[in-house]
Design a protein around this motif. Structure first.
Motif, PDB file in Angstrom:
ATOM      1  N   GLY A  19       0.774  -1.231   0.000  1.00 41.00           N
ATOM      2  CA  GLY A  19       0.000   0.000   0.000  1.00 41.00           C
ATOM      3  C   GLY A  19       0.805   1.282   0.000  1.00 41.00           C
ATOM      4  N   ALA A  97      -3.579   5.168   5.652  1.00 39.46           N
ATOM      5  CA  ALA A  97      -4.584   4.270   5.046  1.00 39.46           C
ATOM      6  C   ALA A  97      -5.920   4.394   5.764  1.00 39.46           C
ATOM      7  N   ALA A 100      -7.531   7.805   4.875  1.00 36.65           N
ATOM      8  CA  ALA A 100      -8.039   7.793   3.497  1.00 36.65           C
ATOM      9  C   ALA A 100      -9.361   7.043   3.427  1.00 36.65           C
ATOM     10  N   SER A 101      -9.433   5.907   4.087  1.00 31.37           N
ATOM     11  CA  SER A 101     -10.671   5.124   4.104  1.00 31.37           C
ATOM     12  C   SER A 101     -11.798   5.900   4.785  1.00 31.37           C
ATOM     13  N   LYS A 105     -11.141   8.831   0.423  1.00 28.43           N
ATOM     14  CA  LYS A 105     -10.122   9.270  -0.535  1.00 28.43           C
ATOM     15  C   LYS A 105      -9.314   8.071  -1.008  1.00 28.43           C
ATOM     16  N   ARG A 106      -8.705   8.218  -2.163  1.00 26.52           N
ATOM     17  CA  ARG A 106      -7.732   7.221  -2.615  1.00 26.52           C
ATOM     18  C   ARG A 106      -6.497   7.343  -1.718  1.00 26.52           C
ATOM     19  N   VAL A 107      -5.950   6.214  -1.302  1.00 30.13           N
ATOM     20  CA  VAL A 107      -4.781   6.222  -0.419  1.00 30.13           C
ATOM     21  C   VAL A 107      -3.628   6.975  -1.078  1.00 30.13           C
ATOM     22  N   ARG A 108      -3.418   6.729  -2.351  1.00 23.00           N
ATOM     23  CA  ARG A 108      -2.323   7.400  -3.069  1.00 23.00           C
ATOM     24  C   ARG A 108      -2.493   8.926  -3.041  1.00 23.00           C
ATOM     25  N   ASP A 109      -3.713   9.400  -3.213  1.00 22.91           N
ATOM     26  CA  ASP A 109      -3.971  10.840  -3.174  1.00 22.91           C
ATOM     27  C   ASP A 109      -3.687  11.409  -1.783  1.00 22.91           C
ATOM     28  N   HIS A 110      -4.008  10.639  -0.754  1.00 19.32           N
ATOM     29  CA  HIS A 110      -3.756  11.098   0.617  1.00 19.32           C
ATOM     30  C   HIS A 110      -2.246  11.167   0.888  1.00 19.32           C
ATOM     31  N   ILE A 149      -5.229  15.786  -8.584  1.00 17.53           N
ATOM     32  CA  ILE A 149      -5.789  15.267  -7.343  1.00 17.53           C
ATOM     33  C   ILE A 149      -6.848  16.250  -6.825  1.00 17.53           C
TER      34      ILE A 149
END
Length: 154
Positions: A19, A97, A100-101, A105-110, A149
């Motif tokens: 992740g 993670a 973001a959840s 949000k998308r984890v990558r964006d966070h 983003i």
């Protein structure tokens, strides 16, 4: 500031790969945060830690007894020292993670947002006062929009 940015980003991952974005992604986000704000040579260290070490950092340096998403440690060179090091970021993947959840949000964006946020702290931005917070958030929104983003504050 149109001069080229000679950037080095070092990523130390004590958490594991699951992740976690690749080093190149972190470099992209650091560069985006510094473009137009820094020129010449710059270096940023990023360390990723699990909950317990991240909690220890937060307790030791901020007096807060919990793991947080990102901590920024600006480097303060000695008088007359020439250093390209801007400082260190400490990121906690489990917190990132979970947030973001929780925030949809998308984890990558966070990760991108927190990296940009942390780098802005390294170069002197702050959000202690409301006026400064608005300024910093506006800069973050602009940088993240350039990266495709969505606004992290919506």
């Amino acid at each position: 500031m149109s001069a080229r940015l000679d950037l080095s980003v070092f990523v130390q991952n004590d958490f594991g790969r699951r992740g976690v974005p690749v080093s190149r992604s972190f470099e992209t986000w650091v560069r985006a945060a510094l473009t137009g704000r820094r020129r010449g040579r710059a270096e940023v260290n990023i360390a990723l830690f699990d909950l317990e070490p991240a909690r220890d950092f937060n307790l030791r340096y901020r007096g807060k007894d919990y793991a947080t998403n990102v901590l920024s440690f600006p480097y303060e060179p000695a008088p007359r020292e020439k250093s390209r090091l801007l400082g260190d970021l400490v990121l906690c993947p489990p917190v990132i993670a979970r947030e973001a959840s929780d925030q949809g949000k998308r984890v990558r964006d966070h990760y991108a947002h927190l990296t940009v946020h942390g780098v802005l702290h390294l170069i002197g931005y702050d959000h202690e006062k409301e006026r400064d917070a608005h300024k910093m958030e506006a800069i973050e929104r602009r940088i993240l929009a350039e990266l495709g983003i969505a606004d992290p504050y919506n």
